[in-house]
Each structure stands twice: as C-alpha cells, then as structure tokens.
Design an enzyme around this catalytic site. Structure first.
Site, PDB file in Angstrom:
ATOM      1  N   ASP A  10      -9.914   3.832  -4.678  1.00 21.23           N
ATOM      2  CA  ASP A  10      -8.481   4.147  -4.635  1.00 21.23           C
ATOM      3  C   ASP A  10      -8.132   5.291  -5.587  1.00 21.23           C
ATOM      4  OD1 ASP A  10      -7.417   2.429  -2.702  1.00 21.23           O
ATOM      5  OD2 ASP A  10      -7.366   0.756  -4.089  1.00 21.23           O
ATOM      6  N   LYS A  42       0.826  -1.209   0.000  1.00 23.87           N
ATOM      7  CA  LYS A  42       0.000   0.000   0.000  1.00 23.87           C
ATOM      8  C   LYS A  42       0.862   1.261   0.000  1.00 23.87           C
ATOM      9  CE  LYS A  42      -3.690   0.469  -0.265  1.00 23.87           C
ATOM     10  NZ  LYS A  42      -4.409   0.635  -1.554  1.00 23.87           N
TER      11      LYS A  42
END
Length: 368
Positions: free
Chosen positions: A270, A75
C-alpha cells in the site's frame, strides 16, 4: 451532520466504513447517516439492519456523495468516486498517497478535505487506525504465504511447519511492528523456523522476550537482509514509515539469488512495497513470478476477510467519526494533535509533509 457510507467498489473489496452499531451511536447523537444500498452485504449485513439502526438507505453512491458533508469509507477513492468529491466535503478513509500520485492530484483538484486513517496518531505515537488492519494483514500474510508455497501455486512445495524428520520452512519477517509481530505469532504457531529483522534494538529485545527461543532476531543491515532473504522459503515484508513510501529492503539482485519457488509477501505494498520487484496485485489475480520467485502483493489484504476486518476497523474508527461529526474537523483537530496528523489533503494542497516529500509535490501545512 450528514454522514455518508458508500459501498466499496475496489475489486474484491467487501469491507464497509460503518456497521449498524456505529450508525446507532451517530444517530443517537443527532446526526443523519446515509448508507448506500448493499454497502454491508459483503459482510452479511443487510440494508434492514442499517435502517433499524437509524440510517437512511439510498439506492446509489451518487446520492451518498451528493448529500453528505462527511464521507466514511475503507479504501482509497476509485476514479468514479474521485469525480464525486467536492470542496468543503470531508473524506475519512485509508489513502496511502505516498505511492499514488494520481490519486493525490485528483484529491487536490477536487478541493476535498481528506483525512487518512493510516497517519492518525495516538499520544504514544502508535497508529490506532492502521493497527487493526496491520494485525489482520500480518496474520493473513502467513496464511497466504503458506498457500503460495504449495507446488500447485508456483511455490517450492514446502509445508510451513514441516513434519517429523523433515525441517520446517524458513520464514524471514522484515519489520517487527504490529504487522510483523502478528506474522511472527502465526508463523511460530505453525511451527516454522522464524527470523525477525528490525532496525530497532529495543523492538528486537521486546520480541525476544515475547517469543524466546521460538524465534531468532537480527538487526537490519543490508548484509543481514541479503543473507537471510536468499536462504528463505518465505519472506514477509512488513516495514512502515508513517505516511511515507516504504524503503526497498530487498533488491532485484537478492530476488535473483533466491530459490525458485520461494515466496515474497509484501504487506507494505500500500505504501509502494519494500521489495524492488513488487507491483500491486488484486485478490482476483494475487501472485506473479519474478525469476521463479512467487510474489504476493495484494493492496487490500484484509479485504479477503472482510467481516473480521470491518469490525476491527470500525471499533477503532468510530470515536474519530463521532468527533468529526460532533465538533467538525477543525475543532476535532484542535483538541487532538494526533488526529490532526491524519490530514493529508485540504483545498488543493498536500498537508502531510512525508506524503508531499515522497510524491515530489508542494507541502502546505494547515494554517492555524
């Protein structure tokens, strides 16, 4: 090369950037791999397995970031990690910068060379490092959507597949790419009434050939999206523009016309999300209501199934990690233009045009 793999610290993120099989490949090629203690514990891989594969296990993230030339993560770096990055270091991870100006500025300030998994391209223009997570997120979207539809979770109280004499739920999937196709596969398997919306007639024809009479397809227009969304029990947002912010296909007005207890799952969150009412959530608190409609907008959906997700991701990412380690990033990019498309930030500048445009920041292409 010294390659570092820190433990992920984003909330409820259990994936890891390297597994022992990858470590073994890298160390056998003469590289040194440094792994933070506990990095793999969330997927059931202990420190001893990394040591047996040839890694050096260090007690904290500071040791990883301080020693390593290449940092491999999953991430985007969180605030403590951003503070540890430095000029000359290479970061290889998901970034999704088009929806995160603060991260982009921090990466630029650090001077790091940041390569984003999600913009690396294959010769056929597919996205090989985004594909495995899109597969996972697409499949998960139907699972979490079905759960959110349960009355106790704020939903309409509808069983996705219905039962004899009772109609199944109406599922609308916006986007027929990798995530959308995997969502379609799951929704069809559970017996839902499925409509897939896409702006590519070629892709709609492919989906029609794949699923036949099990689904309906619709060309993406504002009218079609509005009509289908306001009638849906579950809407999956699965649209993608590489590197750029997701287009807002579902307006707040459309949400206001949906049945109370309907569910929106935004896989595109995202990249900023494809619903006007979307805002990022976490696995700890995944849903919220807008006009009685349940929104699920978790930014790291595949993190809920970290073992599956980690192995799927590292199967795809290891050849790129190996290229960076063996050749250095400049030579690796020179050999593979698609890999070079992964470069998002370098020495204080945004080097991906779509990212720079959506952030309103200056774009500086990498000099040859």
């Amino acid at each position: 090369m010294k390659i570092g793999c820190p433990k992920e610290i984003k909330i409820h993120e259990y994936r890891v950037g390297l597994v022992p099989a990858g470590v073994r490949e890298l160390t056998a090629a003469g590289h040194q791999v440094i792994v933070q203690a506990g990095a793999g514990i969330g997927i059931g891989i202990g420190d001893d397995a990394y040591r047996a594969a040839g890694a050096t296990v260090v007690p904290d993230a500071q040791a990883v970031f301080a020693e390593c030339e290449l940092v491999v993560k999953v991430k985007e770096p969180q605030l403590p990690e951003l503070a540890r990055l430095r000029k000359g270091q290479v970061l290889f991870t998901y970034l999704h910068l088009a929806a995160d100006k603060a991260q982009a500025r921090a990466l630029a300030k650090s001077g790091v060379t940041a390569i984003a998994y999600e913009t690396v391209a294959a010769p056929d223009r597919s996205l090989p490092l985004l594909t495995p997570m899109s597969e996972v997120a697409g499949r998960m979207s139907i699972q979490v959507g079905a759960t959110a539809l349960q009355k106790a979770n704020g939903g309409f109280g509808v069983l996705l597949g219905g039962v004899a004499g009772v109609a199944p739920a109406r599922v609308v999937i916006l986007g027929g790419g990798v995530a959308g196709t995997n969502a379609t596969q799951m929704a069809v398997g559970l017996g839902a009434q499925v409509t897939v919306v896409d702006r590519s007639l070629k892709r709609l024809r492919e989906l029609d050939a794949q699923f036949g009479s099990q689904i309906e397809t619709a060309y993406s227009t504002t009218e079609a999206v509005e009509r289908l969304v306001i009638q849906a029990d579950l809407v999956i947002g699965a649209v993608l523009v590489t590197g750029a912010a997701a287009p807002k296909l579902v307006t707040r007005a459309m949400v206001g016309r949906m049945e109370k207890g309907a569910v929106l799952v935004d896989i595109s969150i995202d990249q900023g999300g494809c619903f006007e009412t979307s805002k990022p959530t976490t696995h700890a608190d995944p849903t919220y209501l807008v006009d009685g409609v349940v929104h699920y907008c978790v930014t790291n959906m595949p993190g809920a199934v970290p073992r599956t997700s980690t192995f799927a991701l590292t199967n795809a990412s290891l050849p790129y990690v190996r290229a960076l380690a063996d050749l250095g990033w400049r030579k690796a990019f020179a050999r593979d233009a698609g890999f070079a498309a992964g470069l998002n930030v370098h020495e204080g500048a945004i080097t991906h045009e779509a990212v720079a445009r959506d952030l309103g920041m200056d774009y500086r292409p990498l000099a040859n």
